[in-house]
Design a protein around this motif. Structure first.
Motif, mmCIF file in Angstrom:
data_model
loop_
_atom_site.group_PDB
_atom_site.id
_atom_site.type_symbol
_atom_site.label_atom_id
_atom_site.label_comp_id
_atom_site.label_asym_id
_atom_site.label_seq_id
_atom_site.Cartn_x
_atom_site.Cartn_y
_atom_site.Cartn_z
ATOM 1 N N VAL A 35 18.062 -20.634 18.251
ATOM 2 C CA VAL A 35 17.599 -21.391 19.241
ATOM 3 C C VAL A 35 18.343 -22.531 19.379
ATOM 4 N N GLY A 36 19.587 -22.712 18.606
ATOM 5 C CA GLY A 36 20.654 -23.882 18.967
ATOM 6 C C GLY A 36 21.709 -24.101 17.893
ATOM 7 N N GLU A 37 22.490 -24.801 18.040
ATOM 8 C CA GLU A 37 23.569 -25.237 17.325
ATOM 9 C C GLU A 37 23.719 -26.576 17.188
ATOM 10 N N ALA A 38 24.248 -27.152 15.865
ATOM 11 C CA ALA A 38 24.296 -28.703 15.682
ATOM 12 C C ALA A 38 25.645 -28.721 14.768
ATOM 13 N N GLY A 39 26.454 -29.765 15.410
ATOM 14 C CA GLY A 39 27.501 -30.006 14.708
ATOM 15 C C GLY A 39 27.663 -31.254 13.938
ATOM 16 N N THR A 40 26.712 -31.992 13.905
ATOM 17 C CA THR A 40 26.407 -33.120 12.861
ATOM 18 C C THR A 40 24.773 -33.032 12.490
ATOM 19 N N GLY A 41 24.792 -33.833 11.452
ATOM 20 C CA GLY A 41 23.379 -33.856 10.758
ATOM 21 C C GLY A 41 22.410 -34.578 11.739
ATOM 22 N N ILE A 42 22.848 -35.582 12.541
ATOM 23 C CA ILE A 42 21.985 -36.310 13.253
ATOM 24 C C ILE A 42 21.634 -34.978 14.566
ATOM 25 N N GLU A 43 22.447 -34.411 15.199
ATOM 26 C CA GLU A 43 22.095 -33.338 16.063
ATOM 27 C C GLU A 43 21.211 -32.565 15.520
ATOM 28 N N ALA A 44 21.432 -31.898 14.003
ATOM 29 C CA ALA A 44 20.364 -31.012 13.404
ATOM 30 C C ALA A 44 19.046 -31.514 13.444
ATOM 31 N N VAL A 45 18.851 -32.974 13.088
ATOM 32 C CA VAL A 45 17.651 -33.407 13.112
ATOM 33 C C VAL A 45 17.110 -33.384 14.430
ATOM 34 N N ASP A 46 17.766 -33.710 15.440
ATOM 35 C CA ASP A 46 17.190 -34.057 16.747
ATOM 36 C C ASP A 46 16.638 -32.469 17.348
ATOM 37 N N LEU A 47 17.469 -31.649 17.017
ATOM 38 C CA LEU A 47 17.350 -30.339 17.561
ATOM 39 C C LEU A 47 16.105 -29.598 16.766
ATOM 40 N N ALA A 48 15.921 -29.925 15.400
ATOM 41 C CA ALA A 48 14.725 -29.294 14.656
ATOM 42 C C ALA A 48 13.542 -29.997 15.345
ATOM 43 N N ARG A 49 13.573 -31.251 15.647
ATOM 44 C CA ARG A 49 12.224 -31.771 16.255
ATOM 45 C C ARG A 49 12.220 -31.254 17.613
ATOM 46 N N ARG A 50 13.051 -30.956 18.338
ATOM 47 C CA ARG A 50 13.029 -30.569 19.785
ATOM 48 C C ARG A 50 12.394 -28.883 19.662
ATOM 49 N N GLU A 51 13.212 -28.095 18.987
ATOM 50 C CA GLU A 51 12.981 -26.739 19.111
ATOM 51 C C GLU A 51 12.034 -26.328 18.136
ATOM 52 N N SER A 52 11.534 -26.920 17.182
ATOM 53 C CA SER A 52 10.812 -26.497 15.890
ATOM 54 C C SER A 52 11.173 -25.163 15.380
ATOM 55 N N PRO A 53 12.243 -24.874 14.938
ATOM 56 C CA PRO A 53 12.883 -23.717 14.510
ATOM 57 C C PRO A 53 12.024 -23.180 12.933
ATOM 58 N N ASP A 54 12.168 -21.780 12.855
ATOM 59 C CA ASP A 54 11.533 -21.583 11.594
ATOM 60 C C ASP A 54 12.303 -21.834 10.451
ATOM 61 N N VAL A 55 13.610 -21.622 10.784
ATOM 62 C CA VAL A 55 14.715 -21.669 9.564
ATOM 63 C C VAL A 55 15.969 -22.591 10.202
#
Length: 229
Positions: A35-55
Motif C-alpha cells: 500500500v506504499g513505500e517509504a524511504g525515511t523513518g518520517i515517511e514511514a510514520v506518516d504513511l502508517a498513519r495515513r494508510e493503516s497497513p496491517d504490517v
C-alpha cells in the motif's frame, strides 16, 4: 487472520532498488498487497498513519529518523492501532534487536531471507503472532543480562496474572512455542492459546515479543534461563 482477507503491507527502506524489490515480491502473493513505500523513518510514520497497513516492513537504518524511532511512534500509545512492525536488518547480530523489540516491533528478519520465508513472516506477524526465532530470543536475553533494566514490582505488573498464566509467561520468555508449552505443562494447545490471550490483555502487550520483555523487566524470569525439563 482469515484466508480471504488481503494483508496490507507498507515497505520502508532507504534503498530504492531494495524497496521496490520488496514491493514487487509482496504484490506477487495473492493474499498480500503493498500500500506504499517509504524511504525515511518520517515517511514511514506518516504513511502508517495515513494508510493503516496491517504490517510495516521496517528497515533499521534510515535517514531523518531511524527504524527504531519510527517503530516507537507507530506502536506507541499515540500511534496507529493494529499496525504491526516487522524489522529488517542486514546483520544477524544487529545491536538494534533489543531496542526494536522494546519499541514495539513484532519481529526481526534478515534482508537475505528467502522470498517465501519473508512472505510467510508477513502473514505470521499480521495474524497477531510474534516472529521471535530462538536466536533472536537468546539475543534479547543476552541484552537483558548485559544491560538489565530495574525490575518493576511484580505485584504491580503481574498482580492480576494467575499462577498458571505465570507458568505460561515464563515459558514464553524461554522462547518456547505454544505447542512446546502445552507439552511442558500437560495442557491442550487451545488452553495455552487462551492463557496467552489473557496475558496479552492483562499486560497490555501487543504480542509475544512484548510478553518476553515484560517477563524479564518484572523479574519473573532472569537472564540465561534453561527450558524446564
Amino acid at each position: 487472520m482469515t484466508q480471504d482477507r488481503v494483508i496490507r503491507v507498507l515497505v520502508a527502506d532507504d534503498q530504492a532498488l531494495l524497496r521496490g524489490s520488496f514491493r514487487i515480491l509482496v504484490d506477487t502473493a495473492p493474499d498480500l498487497v503493498a500500500v506504499g513505500e517509504a524511504g525515511t523513518g518520517i515517511e514511514a510514520v506518516d504513511l502508517a498513519r495515513r494508510e493503516s497497513p496491517d504490517v510495516v516492513l521496517m528497515d533499521v537504518r534510515m535517514p531523518e529518523m531511524d527504524g527504531i524511532e519510527a517503530t516507537r511512534r507507530i506502536c506507541g500509545p499515540a500511534g496507529t492501532a493494529g499496525v504491526r512492525v516487522l524489522m529488517l536488518t542486514t546483520f544477524d547480530l544487529d545491536e538494534y534487536v533489543y531496542a526494536a523489540l522494546r519499541a514495539g516491533a513484532s519481529g526481526f528478519l534478515l534482508k537475505d531471507t528467502p522470498p517465501g520465508e519473508l512472505l510467510t513472516a508477513i502473514r505470521v506477524v499480521a495474524s497477531g503472532e510474534a516472529l521471535l526465532a530462538p536466536t533472536v530470543t537468546r539475543r534479547l536475553i543476552a541484552e537483558f543480562a548485559r544491560h538489565p533494566e530495574p525490575a518493576r514490582p511484580l505485584a504491580r505488573e503481574l498482580g492480576g496474572v494467575t499462577g498458571r498464566e505465570r507458568d505460561v509467561l515464563t515459558l514464553i520468555a524461554r522462547g518456547l512455542s505454544n505447542t512446546e508449552i502445552a507439552g511442558h505443562l500437560s495442557l491442550s494447545l487451545a488452553t495455552v492459546k487462551t492463557h496467552v490471550g489473557h496475558l496479552l490483555g492483562k499486560l497490555a502487550a501487543r504480542d509475544r515479543a512484548q510478553l518476553v520483555i515484560v517477563a524479564y523487566e518484572t523479574g519473573l524470569v532472569s537472564a540465561a534461563p534453561r527450558p524446564p525439563r
